[in-house]
Design an enzyme around this catalytic site. Structure first.
Site, PDB file in Angstrom:
ATOM      1  N   ASP A  77       0.833  -1.212   0.000  1.00  0.00           N
ATOM      2  CA  ASP A  77       0.000   0.000   0.000  1.00  0.00           C
ATOM      3  C   ASP A  77       0.866   1.260   0.000  1.00  0.00           C
ATOM      4  OD1 ASP A  77       1.012  -0.335   2.540  1.00  0.00           O
ATOM      5  OD2 ASP A  77      -0.905  -0.280   3.575  1.00  0.00           O
ATOM      6  N   ASN A 146      -7.356  -0.242  13.892  1.00  0.00           N
ATOM      7  CA  ASN A 146      -8.795  -0.384  13.636  1.00  0.00           C
ATOM      8  C   ASN A 146      -9.095  -1.626  12.782  1.00  0.00           C
ATOM      9  OD1 ASN A 146      -7.741   0.397  11.231  1.00  0.00           O
ATOM     10  ND2 ASN A 146      -9.029   2.208  10.949  1.00  0.00           N
ATOM     11  N   HIS A 148      -7.422  -2.496  10.051  1.00  0.00           N
ATOM     12  CA  HIS A 148      -7.093  -2.435   8.614  1.00  0.00           C
ATOM     13  C   HIS A 148      -5.913  -3.357   8.309  1.00  0.00           C
ATOM     14  CE1 HIS A 148      -4.412   1.418   9.209  1.00  0.00           C
ATOM     15  NE2 HIS A 148      -3.624   0.373   9.132  1.00  0.00           N
ATOM     16  N   GLU A 153      -9.496  -0.089   5.016  1.00  0.00           N
ATOM     17  CA  GLU A 153     -10.074   0.478   6.232  1.00  0.00           C
ATOM     18  C   GLU A 153     -11.420  -0.187   6.542  1.00  0.00           C
ATOM     19  OE1 GLU A 153      -8.218   2.257   8.085  1.00  0.00           O
ATOM     20  OE2 GLU A 153      -7.894   4.289   7.328  1.00  0.00           O
TER      21      GLU A 153
END
Ligand code: GLP
Length: 266
Positions: A77, A146, A148, A153
């Site tokens: 990413d 969170n 991800h 996300e």
């Protein structure tokens, strides 16, 4: 699923290195050198967690003079807008941590181009490169606070592919320390959940106290876009290595239950 608990970050890196060697490097000469003797496509996570693993791999490659000519790497990413010359970009870090230290040629890595003007086209190029290389053999992942994975996300679908995503406030705040010194990115390019799940094997690395709550959710929650890492639990060849700091405070049975007593080793 295999779940290992390492006593600290160094032990995590050691275990992760062993995993990578076992999955992609073959002992192929009398001196016991572990060269990459067949094509091996390795997916690289960005972020701080795998850094020690990459350093351990680089050390081994240097010490033994391993031949990595059949290795190809994929970069998971990248922030939209950051170039490879920007020290805040993941490409910049991976150049230091992996490409230069392993002595790889540029063409041995598929990088995201954060500055690509045409992002849908950039995603198509990336997707096509995974296909052209025959898929990813081993995907290394870190775990977001969170849930991800890559920059998928919360809200990301299991079927998602390479695409542009909007970063959540939570992620931006958490990553802000690494993003000082320039315009704050708000979007990212990422491999999708489906691209990650297509990998033959997945290695999820979880390190540090700030990951305990996320790891608890990983262990307890059912597959759902609300916590994207949950989708990994449906993969047939997933290995998790967590360090003691990440595991502290979690009840042992919370760790054991989701895996019905499958390998948990310290
Ligand atoms: C980051 C990146 C991921 C990384 C994860 C964990 O935001 N998008 O590629 O794996 O979150 O990062 P770290 O290892 O620094 O905690």
């Amino acid at each position: 699923m295999r779940f290992y608990i390492a006593k600290n970050g160094d032990a995590l890196a050691e275990r992760a290195l062993k995993y990578i060697l076992d999955s992609g490097f073959r002992r192929n000469d009398e001196a016991g050198r572990n060269d990459v003797s067949k094509i091996f496509n390795l997916g690289l996570a960005s972020g701080s967690t795998p850094k020690k693993t990459y350093a351990a791999l680089a050390k081994l490659v240097k010490e033994r003079g391993l031949n990595l000519s059949k290795l190809h790497c994929f970069h998971l990413d990248e922030y939209v807008g950051l170039s490879s010359k920007d020290p805040r970009s993941f490409v910049f870090c991976l150049y230091n941590d992996v490409v230069d230290s392993l002595g790889l040629k540029k063409e041995q890595v598929t990088f995201w181009r954060g500055e690509a003007p045409n992002r849908p086209e950039e995603c198509r190029r990336y997707q096509e490169d995974i296909r052209r290389h025959g898929g990813i053999d081993c995907q290394i992942l870190g775990l977001g606070i969170n849930g991800h994975i890559g920059f998928n996300e919360p809200g990301s679908l299991k079927e998602s592919r390479c695409r542009v995503v909007k970063l959540t406030e939570e992620t931006l705040q958490h990553n802000a320390k690494d993003l000082q010194g320039g315009l704050m990115p708000t979007q990212a390019l990422t491999m999708g959940i489906a691209d990650i799940l297509d990998a033959k094997t997945i290695l999820l690395l979880v390190s540090g106290k700030n990951k305990t709550e996320s790891l608890r959710r990983f262990l307890e929650e059912k597959e759902s876009p609300a916590y994207p890492a949950s989708f990994l639990k449906g993969h047939k060849n997933l290995t998790v290595i967590a360090d003691q700091d990440a595991v502290n405070g979690l009840e042992v049975d919370v760790i054991a239950n989701p895996f019905r007593g499958e390998a948990i080793s310290r």
